[in-house]
Design an enzyme around this catalytic site. Structure first.
Site, short mmCIF file in Angstrom:
data_model
loop_
_atom_site.label_atom_id
_atom_site.label_comp_id
_atom_site.label_asym_id
_atom_site.label_seq_id
_atom_site.Cartn_x
_atom_site.Cartn_y
_atom_site.Cartn_z
N GLU A 197 -12.29 0.31 9.12
CA GLU A 197 -11.20 1.25 9.42
C GLU A 197 -10.73 1.97 8.16
O GLU A 197 -10.60 1.36 7.09
CB GLU A 197 -10.02 0.52 10.06
CG GLU A 197 -10.36 -0.09 11.41
CD GLU A 197 -9.13 -0.58 12.18
OE1 GLU A 197 -9.18 -0.55 13.42
OE2 GLU A 197 -8.13 -0.99 11.55
N GLU A 211 0.86 -1.19 0.00
CA GLU A 211 0.00 0.00 0.00
C GLU A 211 0.89 1.23 0.00
O GLU A 211 1.99 1.20 0.57
CB GLU A 211 -0.85 0.05 1.28
CG GLU A 211 -2.19 -0.62 1.17
CD GLU A 211 -3.02 -0.50 2.45
OE1 GLU A 211 -2.64 0.21 3.40
OE2 GLU A 211 -4.08 -1.15 2.49
N LYS A 247 -3.37 1.42 19.09
CA LYS A 247 -4.11 2.58 19.57
C LYS A 247 -3.86 2.84 21.05
O LYS A 247 -3.81 1.90 21.84
CB LYS A 247 -5.61 2.35 19.33
CG LYS A 247 -5.92 2.17 17.85
CD LYS A 247 -7.25 1.46 17.64
CE LYS A 247 -7.46 1.16 16.17
NZ LYS A 247 -8.56 0.21 15.95
N ARG A 259 -15.54 -7.95 14.57
CA ARG A 259 -15.72 -8.28 15.99
C ARG A 259 -16.03 -7.00 16.75
O ARG A 259 -16.00 -5.92 16.17
CB ARG A 259 -14.39 -8.85 16.53
CG ARG A 259 -13.24 -7.89 16.29
CD ARG A 259 -11.96 -8.33 16.99
NE ARG A 259 -10.80 -7.67 16.44
CZ ARG A 259 -10.34 -6.48 16.81
NH1 ARG A 259 -10.95 -5.79 17.76
NH2 ARG A 259 -9.27 -5.96 16.25
P1 ADP Z 1 -8.79 -2.70 18.22
O1 ADP Z 1 -8.99 -2.01 16.94
O2 ADP Z 1 -10.00 -3.29 18.83
O3 ADP Z 1 -7.96 -1.89 19.11
P2 ADP Z 1 -6.50 -4.29 18.03
O4 ADP Z 1 -5.96 -4.43 16.66
O5 ADP Z 1 -5.79 -3.42 19.00
O6 ADP Z 1 -7.99 -3.91 17.81
O7 ADP Z 1 -6.70 -5.72 18.63
C1 ADP Z 1 -7.46 -5.99 19.79
C2 ADP Z 1 -6.88 -7.15 20.47
O8 ADP Z 1 -6.82 -8.25 19.58
C3 ADP Z 1 -5.48 -6.92 20.93
O9 ADP Z 1 -5.34 -7.64 22.13
C4 ADP Z 1 -4.64 -7.50 19.82
O10 ADP Z 1 -3.39 -7.93 20.32
C5 ADP Z 1 -5.48 -8.64 19.36
N1 ADP Z 1 -5.39 -8.95 17.92
C6 ADP Z 1 -6.07 -8.36 16.92
N2 ADP Z 1 -5.83 -8.95 15.75
C7 ADP Z 1 -4.95 -9.94 15.98
C8 ADP Z 1 -4.31 -10.92 15.16
N3 ADP Z 1 -4.53 -11.03 13.85
N4 ADP Z 1 -3.46 -11.76 15.76
C9 ADP Z 1 -3.24 -11.67 17.08
N5 ADP Z 1 -3.83 -10.80 17.90
C10 ADP Z 1 -4.67 -9.94 17.37
P1 ADP Z 2 -4.01 -3.92 11.99
O1 ADP Z 2 -4.79 -5.05 11.40
O2 ADP Z 2 -2.74 -4.35 12.59
O3 ADP Z 2 -4.86 -3.08 12.88
P2 ADP Z 2 -4.26 -1.83 9.96
O4 ADP Z 2 -4.26 -2.10 8.50
O5 ADP Z 2 -5.56 -1.51 10.58
O6 ADP Z 2 -3.57 -3.04 10.73
O7 ADP Z 2 -3.25 -0.65 10.26
C1 ADP Z 2 -2.90 -0.29 11.57
C2 ADP Z 2 -2.36 1.14 11.57
O8 ADP Z 2 -1.23 1.29 10.71
C3 ADP Z 2 -3.35 2.18 11.08
O9 ADP Z 2 -4.20 2.62 12.09
C4 ADP Z 2 -2.42 3.28 10.60
O10 ADP Z 2 -1.95 4.03 11.69
C5 ADP Z 2 -1.27 2.52 10.03
N1 ADP Z 2 -1.43 2.29 8.58
C6 ADP Z 2 -1.98 1.20 7.99
N2 ADP Z 2 -1.97 1.33 6.65
C7 ADP Z 2 -1.41 2.51 6.38
C8 ADP Z 2 -1.06 3.23 5.16
N3 ADP Z 2 -1.32 2.71 3.97
N4 ADP Z 2 -0.45 4.43 5.27
C9 ADP Z 2 -0.17 4.95 6.49
N5 ADP Z 2 -0.44 4.34 7.65
C10 ADP Z 2 -1.06 3.13 7.61
MG MG Z 3 -6.57 -2.09 12.32
#
Ligand code: ADP
Ligand code: ADP
Ligand code: MG
Length: 447
Positions: free
Chosen positions: A275, A200, A237, A292
């Site tokens: 998101e 991306e 976050k 979820r």
């Molecule tokens: P939220 O957007 O609800 O903050 P997070 O990405 O922070 O979601 O994930 C919430 C919880 O789920 C955290 O405890 C994170 O470590 C866990 N989690 C989310 N996705 C995964 C994944 N693909 N593998 C392992 N843990 C995950």
């Molecule tokens: P996860 O499944 O781990 O939550 P996300 O795709 O939601 O992964 O991305 C987590 C964070 O990474 C986003 O909240 C943002 O801060 C950053 N991020 C993801 N994609 C991009 C992008 N294309 N450019 C800039 N920041 C990004």
């Molecule tokens: Mg995310």
């Protein structure tokens, strides 16, 4: 309606679900690993069943044990919480195969959306803007170089099965792309048992804005407005709020409508979050769907007055949504701070241990969602998040003042226990945060 629900999770979210069930007159079955034996929140459930040793692979991730516990406890439904098995489509499918309702989306929709590359495709089909990037998985170095040259550096290499902020690597030029590609793929294979990666564009100075959606099994889909989760560290976050500050009304309406459209197109029901990242021109781009309930769901509950966990349960039981889109109002401002037992001076290493003294703030508009208490031992085995402090006030300015006041009252002491509270206070006090001008790298850049 269900008579009994098993909660396939632990800690804060397990307690949150128990509370919702009690208010609805539904019985609860809690599960626990040996490391969580004796935790007070388990006493609030009607029954608590040990499902294995401390290691989550042998307990909270052990599908057969959890389904057996549900059968033993005579639960008709399972709430997965977040993390652990919450986004595991095999788990959702096996629950339903065992005649236990999974309180979440259909496993088909979850499987499709859980794969980020497929989710991008669904977004494109729903005419929701996505971040410029590869058409699908990257299959060769040549392809990676071609895509990166087309969209321009810097780019992000992302694991298609990634989550929890893991599996995202930047590359600033061609040589870095080639080395990082290999590393990203190997890391993804190890962490997610799926080596697939895609590319991306690395959007500069973005904000993270996400839309809460809920859909019933009768084709009704509504959104509950947006949350801003721009304050992050390592893509995780730290602070979340609703409504998003400085989002033009037009963008806000468009992004909420886009999220609803995507969820409709995906054949999805129950609660979910779409998101996006929003760039400096207020253009928004889809990044992923979290199929979820989310950690930060309370801020949406505070501004809309809707209990999301109770709604999840109603939808899973086959009820129709009891409100229409026009009835969902966003009142005032709500902000949440995640409290993690981590040591900021030791690179945010988790710091488990005994909580000897705990003083929880209160007052109008203050909510603390947590399973911990004085005498509780924070376990080294699981997530370091020990609670969430949430406030709700008429304006954002008042919400910030209230949250700072509450954080100043908050005391948690014990040998070796450190938390992210001091960092949260610094962020809340900073003029950039106060003016709503931050971006996702603001915290890392500033501290
Ligand atoms: P939220 O957007 O609800 O903050 P997070 O990405 O922070 O979601 O994930 C919430 C919880 O789920 C955290 O405890 C994170 O470590 C866990 N989690 C989310 N996705 C995964 C994944 N693909 N593998 C392992 N843990 C995950
Ligand atoms: P996860 O499944 O781990 O939550 P996300 O795709 O939601 O992964 O991305 C987590 C964070 O990474 C986003 O909240 C943002 O801060 C950053 N991020 C993801 N994609 C991009 C992008 N294309 N450019 C800039 N920041 C990004
Ligand atoms: Mg995310």
């Amino acid at each position: 309606m269900f008579q009994r629900i098993l909660i396939a999770n632990r800690g804060e979210i397990a307690l949150r679900v128990i509370r919702a069930c009690q208010e609805m007159g539904i019985g609860t079955v809690a599960i626990f690993s040996e490391a969580d034996r004796g935790a007070h929140y388990l006493d609030l459930a009607d029954e608590a069943i040990c499902i294995g040793p401390a290691s989550s692979t042998d307990s909270y991730l052990k599908i057969e044990h959890i389904i057996a516990a549900a059968e033993l406890g005579e639960a008709q439904a399972i709430h997965p919480g977040y993390g652990f098995l919450a986004e595991n489509a095999d788990f959702a499918e096996q629950c339903r195969d065992s005649d236990i309702e999974f309180i979440g989306p259909p496993h088909e929709a979850m499987r499709k959306l859980g794969d980020k590359v497929e989710a991008r495709q669904i977004a494109i089909e729903a005419e929701v803007p996505v971040v410029p990037g590869s058409d699908g998985l990257i299959t060769s170095d040549e392809e990676a170089l071609r895509v990166a040259n087309e969209i321009g550096y810097p780019i992000l290499i992302k694991a298609t099965a990634g989550g929890g902020g893991k599996g995202i690597r930047p590359a600033f030029d061609e040589s870095m792309l080639l080395t990082e590609l290999k590393a990203a793929s190997a890391e993804a294979e190890k962490a997610f048992k799926n080596a697939g990666v895609y590319i991306e564009k690395f959007v500069q100075k973005p904000r993270h804005v996400e839309v809460q959606v809920i859909a019933d099994q009768h084709g009704n889909v509504v959104h509950l407005w947006e949350r801003d989760c721009t304050m992050q560290r390592k893509h995780q976050k730290l602070i979340e709020e609703s409504p998003a500050p400085n989002l033009p009304l037009e963008t806000r309406e468009s992004i909420c409508e886009a999220a609803t459209r995507l969820i409709k197109n995906a054949g999805y029901y129950n609660a979910g979050t779409v998101e996006f990242i929003v760039d400096e021109n207020n253009d928004y781009y889809f990044i992923e769907v979290n199929a979820r309930i989310q950690v930060e769901h309370p801020v949406t509950e505070m501004v809309t007055g809707i209990d999301l966990i109770q709604q999840q349960i109603r939808v899973a039981a086959g009820e129709k949504l009891s409100f229409a889109q026009e009835e969902i109002l966003c009142n005032g401002c709500s902000i949440e701070v995640r409290i993690n037992a981590e040591d900021p001076d030791q690179n945010f290493r988790g710091c488990p241990g005994l909580i000897e003294d705990l003083r929880i703030p209160g007052g109008l508009g203050v909510r603390f969602d947590s399973h911990v208490y004085a005498g509780y031992t924070i376990s080294p085995y699981y997530d370091s998040m020990i609670g969430k402090l949430i406030v709700h006030k008429p304006t954002r300015e008042e919400a910030i003042a209230c949250l700072l006041r509450a954080l100043n009252e908050f005391q948690i002491n014990g040998p070796g226990i450190k938390t992210t509270i001091p960092l949260a206070k610094k962020i809340l006090n900073h003029p950039v945060f106060k003016s709503g001008q931050g971006d996702t790298k603001f915290v890392e850049r500033t501290w």
